[in-house]
Design a protein around this motif. Structure first.
Motif, PDB file in Angstrom:
ATOM      1  N   GLN A  61      13.515  -3.773  -2.488  1.00 53.25           N
ATOM      2  CA  GLN A  61      13.591  -5.124  -1.648  1.00 53.25           C
ATOM      3  C   GLN A  61      13.246  -5.044  -0.227  1.00 53.25           C
ATOM      4  OE1 GLN A  61      16.997  -7.519  -2.813  1.00 53.25           O
ATOM      5  NE2 GLN A  61      17.165  -8.455  -0.898  1.00 53.25           N
ATOM      6  N   SER A  62      13.857  -3.728   0.332  1.00 50.30           N
ATOM      7  CA  SER A  62      13.559  -3.377   1.615  1.00 50.30           C
ATOM      8  C   SER A  62      12.191  -2.939   2.064  1.00 50.30           C
ATOM      9  CB  SER A  62      14.472  -2.234   2.008  1.00 50.30           C
ATOM     10  OG  SER A  62      15.914  -2.617   1.633  1.00 50.30           O
ATOM     11  N   GLY A  63      11.378  -2.873   0.995  1.00 52.04           N
ATOM     12  CA  GLY A  63      10.076  -2.472   1.332  1.00 52.04           C
ATOM     13  C   GLY A  63       9.617  -1.151   1.033  1.00 52.04           C
ATOM     14  N   ILE A  64       8.704  -0.578   0.547  1.00 49.98           N
ATOM     15  CA  ILE A  64       8.015   0.697   0.420  1.00 49.98           C
ATOM     16  C   ILE A  64       6.641   0.771   0.668  1.00 49.98           C
ATOM     17  CG2 ILE A  64       9.732   1.047  -1.557  1.00 49.98           C
ATOM     18  CD1 ILE A  64       7.383   1.057  -3.333  1.00 49.98           C
ATOM     19  N   GLY A  65       6.477   1.895   1.136  1.00 46.35           N
ATOM     20  CA  GLY A  65       4.794   2.387   1.393  1.00 46.35           C
ATOM     21  C   GLY A  65       4.603   2.016   2.990  1.00 46.35           C
ATOM     22  N   ALA A  66       3.458   1.698   3.171  1.00 43.01           N
ATOM     23  CA  ALA A  66       2.896   1.800   4.856  1.00 43.01           C
ATOM     24  C   ALA A  66       3.308   0.101   5.474  1.00 43.01           C
ATOM     25  CB  ALA A  66       1.361   1.880   4.876  1.00 43.01           C
TER      26      ALA A  66
ATOM     27  N   ARG B 218       0.956  -1.309  -0.100  1.00 41.14           N
ATOM     28  CA  ARG B 218       0.159   0.089  -0.046  1.00 41.14           C
ATOM     29  C   ARG B 218       0.823   1.173   0.127  1.00 41.14           C
ATOM     30  NH1 ARG B 218      -2.479   3.710   3.293  1.00 41.14           N
ATOM     31  NH2 ARG B 218      -1.469   2.611   5.302  1.00 41.14           N
ATOM     32  N   VAL B 219       0.952   1.838  -1.050  1.00 48.45           N
ATOM     33  CA  VAL B 219       1.844   3.043  -1.252  1.00 48.45           C
ATOM     34  C   VAL B 219       0.660   4.082  -1.468  1.00 48.45           C
ATOM     35  CG1 VAL B 219       3.538   4.259  -2.986  1.00 48.45           C
ATOM     36  CG2 VAL B 219       3.834   1.874  -2.139  1.00 48.45           C
ATOM     37  N   GLY B 220       1.074   5.456  -1.054  1.00 49.61           N
ATOM     38  CA  GLY B 220       0.260   6.645  -1.224  1.00 49.61           C
ATOM     39  C   GLY B 220      -0.472   6.957  -0.204  1.00 49.61           C
ATOM     40  N   GLY B 221      -0.637   6.286   0.866  1.00 48.56           N
ATOM     41  CA  GLY B 221      -1.298   7.043   2.198  1.00 48.56           C
ATOM     42  C   GLY B 221      -2.526   7.894   1.842  1.00 48.56           C
TER      43      GLY B 221
ATOM     44  N   SER C 177       5.505  -5.203   8.765  1.00 48.16           N
ATOM     45  CA  SER C 177       4.663  -6.291   8.756  1.00 48.16           C
ATOM     46  C   SER C 177       4.402  -7.160   7.491  1.00 48.16           C
ATOM     47  CB  SER C 177       3.226  -5.576   9.242  1.00 48.16           C
ATOM     48  OG  SER C 177       3.334  -4.921  10.413  1.00 48.16           O
ATOM     49  N   GLY C 178       5.525  -6.986   6.542  1.00 44.27           N
ATOM     50  CA  GLY C 178       5.337  -7.749   5.429  1.00 44.27           C
ATOM     51  C   GLY C 178       5.008  -7.235   4.413  1.00 44.27           C
ATOM     52  N   TYR C 179       4.455  -6.027   4.388  1.00 39.67           N
ATOM     53  CA  TYR C 179       3.847  -5.237   3.331  1.00 39.67           C
ATOM     54  C   TYR C 179       4.942  -4.504   2.526  1.00 39.67           C
ATOM     55  CZ  TYR C 179      -1.215  -5.092   5.080  1.00 39.67           C
ATOM     56  OH  TYR C 179      -2.205  -5.472   5.529  1.00 39.67           O
ATOM     57  N   GLY C 180       5.054  -4.380   1.219  1.00 42.09           N
ATOM     58  CA  GLY C 180       5.647  -3.366   0.326  1.00 42.09           C
ATOM     59  C   GLY C 180       6.739  -3.890  -0.217  1.00 42.09           C
TER      60      GLY C 180
END
Length: 655
Positions: free
Chosen positions: A284-289, A135-138, A293-296
């Motif tokens: 790879q490190s994750g983006i977004g929210a 979930r990117v954007g917020g 917790s495993g997202y992004g």
């Protein structure tokens, strides 16, 4: 007559404006401001109309085109004060999920990305896939509905500015590590790639790589209803049980097409490759929210985060499964309550956030027994991430690999009585986030490994976490199984299951001591498990869920007993004792029922049980909070009196 050349030509007549077509009448609302209609719950059954609809006007059925973005659904969404606002919110999200068909538009957008990026061989494209959700954007829509980023046409996407920020942030971190720079110095040092208006070299004042908006591939768009439910919150020095399910939209397992190209001022393809490397590493490190917790997480083919792993544990879950959102079901008229109702259908999903939340819960339990609540909250935010009092990434990230539902839960009617027990499996992976410094990596790994061991041996996860999985097939009505049993499926000696309660006592105390040792290293506070904190004295209806001086953890086994002539329904021993007739109380109808201060309750407000029971095959482990006060003290006493000495061991407190 000859026309006068100096005379002004006659102005032609203005054509008549075509008659404006008559505007169609706006549909009438059911309720007018001057004469508000009766609340539906006050209507007699004979007066009830059609079931509630999620749209603005009850009489107007909206049928959005499949290509309509979710923005169009919001345009016609029912008013915020609708009496059925929560179910219809779920309904409209599900409608958008099921009907959305953006394939044609996404094909065009991906084609455009390829043309822009690869023109003149000054750029390239590549694909990245989300391992779970993103979930990117917020964006926050009506009813505080969280939404992924949508472009101007309502298509889900990763904005180019986000991608550039990810690559630049990763570049800064790498330069800090490689060249021993601080953040401010590294922020200036990335100018040759990303530009800096204050750079002394004019050629570095503008970025040299163009980032394009990234769209999902048409077959992997992934728009999906999601759910957040923060169950426990800090209420001053105590934990407060306050679940608030919040459905929203995220993208599930989408694949994005990323496009990069050199700016017109640069011809050096090495610059492009360098920036691409940073971008892939950052994604790879994750983006977004919710990246902890495993997202992004977005991976290219053949990449993984194995180098950062702290723990990898295959597991299985039996009984009541981990659920994601509730899918919307049809409206039904409740004759008794005189209103429309809908019962959601739980959708089983192996969610890393569920195991993370459970680890967080047990961290609070054990740390709260030896540290001040201020110290617990501080370290909890560092380990798991936090929003209050300030937002911070946690040191540890949580993933589940190959999570899947092996067996759905039995159908909730007579036909499901002989269905198999629900089962999920996957591999829990704990990895280091970018915030974890090497100086604390070892104690963090030690703490999380011991904490995970305790979580797997004290209870389950999900809705039935406090009871072991047991069959109810001998009953007349569903549910046919209750409780959840979490099983580590590793062959490492660390995870071997002790054979007897006494063996478990020794192993548990080793694990808990390892947890306390790591806790002491991280907090630099004195941690003495033989001097437990005395949180507020428990009362009959009040207790603290901390492993403090008021808590007891017992390993025991025994014969299944028939309690006061009642059937024990083949429950595990510790659970059969908990449900013993001797521990029941009379309810308002003068009927014997479970004591809410021992077994939990749902009437008059949900109260979780202060007793956890895990079934470890040869014996059970019962964790009892507030055990010094009735009725919990009575339960502990019953366990002690009914159990043979060699089948009973108090594993906590240590003495």
């Amino acid at each position: 007559m000859t026309p006068d050349p100096t005379a002004r030509p006659q102005r032609p007549e203005r054509p008549q404006r075509p008659q404006r077509p008559q505007r169609p009448e706006r549909p009438q609302q059911r309720r007018s401001d001057s004469q508000p209609s009766r609340n539906r719950s006050q209507q007699m059954p004979s007066q009830r109309t059609n079931p509630p609809v999620p749209w603005l006007y009850d009489e107007q059925e909206i049928t959005p085109d499949p290509s309509a973005s979710f923005v169009e659904y919001l345009r016609w969404m029912r008013s915020p004060d609708h009496e059925q606002k929560n179910p219809t919110k779920v309904q409209i999200l599900q409608l958008a999920e099921n009907q959305a068909d953006y394939r044609q538009r996404l094909e065009q957008l991906n084609k455009r990305t390829k043309l822009l990026a690869e023109r003149g061989q000054q750029g390239q494209t590549f694909q990245v896939k989300s391992s779970w959700r993103i979930r990117v954007g917020g964006h926050r829509g009506p009813e505080s509905m969280l939404l992924p980023a949508f472009d101007s046409l309502g298509m889900p996407y990763l904005p180019s500015s986000t991608l550039r920020g990810v690559a630049r942030n990763q570049a800064v971190r790498d330069l800090m590590q490689q060249q021993q720079l601080n953040w401010k110095q590294a922020n200036k040092a990335v100018a040759p790639w990303f530009g800096d208006l204050d750079a002394p070299n004019k050629s570095n004042q503008a970025g040299k790589v163009v980032f394009l908006d990234a769209y999902p591939l048409p077959k992997h768009m992934g728009l999906s209803v999601d759910m957040a439910n923060n169950i426990w919150n800090w209420d001053n020095d105590n934990l407060k049980y306050d679940p608030k399910p919040n459905p929203f939209l995220s993208l599930k397992e989408p694949t994005f097409l990323i496009g990069l190209r050199l700016a017109s001022t640069c011809q050096d393809l090495q610059v492009l490759e360098k920036v691409k490397t940073w971008l892939i590493k950052g994604l790879q490190s994750g983006i977004g929210a919710q990246v902890n917790s495993g997202y992004g997480e977005l991976l290219t083919a053949g990449t993984s985060h194995k180098d950062d792993e702290l723990l990898r544990l295959p597991f299985a879950l039996q009984g009541q499964l981990i659920h994601g959102r509730q899918t919307f079901t049809d409206w039904n008229w409740n004759q008794h309550k005189n209103q429309w109702q809908t019962r959601g259908k739980p959708d089983a999903e192996v969610r890393p956030i569920a195991l993370k939340s459970m680890l967080r819960y047990w961290f609070r339990v054990f740390a709260g027994g030896v540290l001040s609540t201020t110290a617990v909250q501080t370290l909890e935010g560092q380990l798991f991430g936090a929003i209050n009092p300030q937002q911070q990434w946690g040191w540890v990230r949580f993933h589940i690999q190959d999570g899947r539902v092996i067996q759905r839960e039995p159908r909730p009617h007579k036909g499901g009585q002989n269905d198999a027990c629900g089962e999920q499996e996957g591999t829990l992976i704990l990895s280091a986030s970018l915030n974890l410094e090497e100086t604390v990596r070892q104690p963090v790994q030690q703490l999380m490994k011991n904490l995970t061991w305790m979580m797997f041996h004290l209870g389950g996860v999900g809705q039935g976490a406090r009871r072991p999985c047991y069959s109810r097939k001998t009953r007349e009505r569903a549910p046919w199984y209750r409780g959840a049993t979490l099983i580590p499926e590793s062959k490492e000696a660390f995870w071997e299951l002790p054979d007897t309660p006494q063996d478990f006592q020794r192993r548990f105390q080793q694990r808990l001591q390892g947890f306390y040792d790591a806790l002491q290293q991280l907090t630099r506070d004195s941690v003495n498990p033989r001097q437990l904190r005395c949180n507020p004295a428990p009362q009959r209806s009040r207790w603290s869920e901390f492993a403090d001086a008021n808590c007891r953890i017992i390993a025991c086994s025994g014969r299944i007993i028939a309690c006061s002539g009642e059937s024990d329904y083949d429950k595990p021993y510790a659970l059969a004792v908990l449900h013993d007739q001797d521990l029941k109380i009379k309810d308002r109808r003068n009927q014997w029922d479970y004591d809410g201060d021992l077994c939990g309750k749902v009437r008059g407000g949900v109260t979780p049980s202060p007793v956890w029971i895990a079934n470890l095959a040869n014996y059970q482990v019962a964790t009892v909070f507030g055990a010094r006060e009735t009725p919990r003290s009575t339960y502990v006493e019953h366990l002690r009196q009914k159990t043979e000495n060699r089948q009973f061991a108090q594993v906590f407190p240590f003495n």
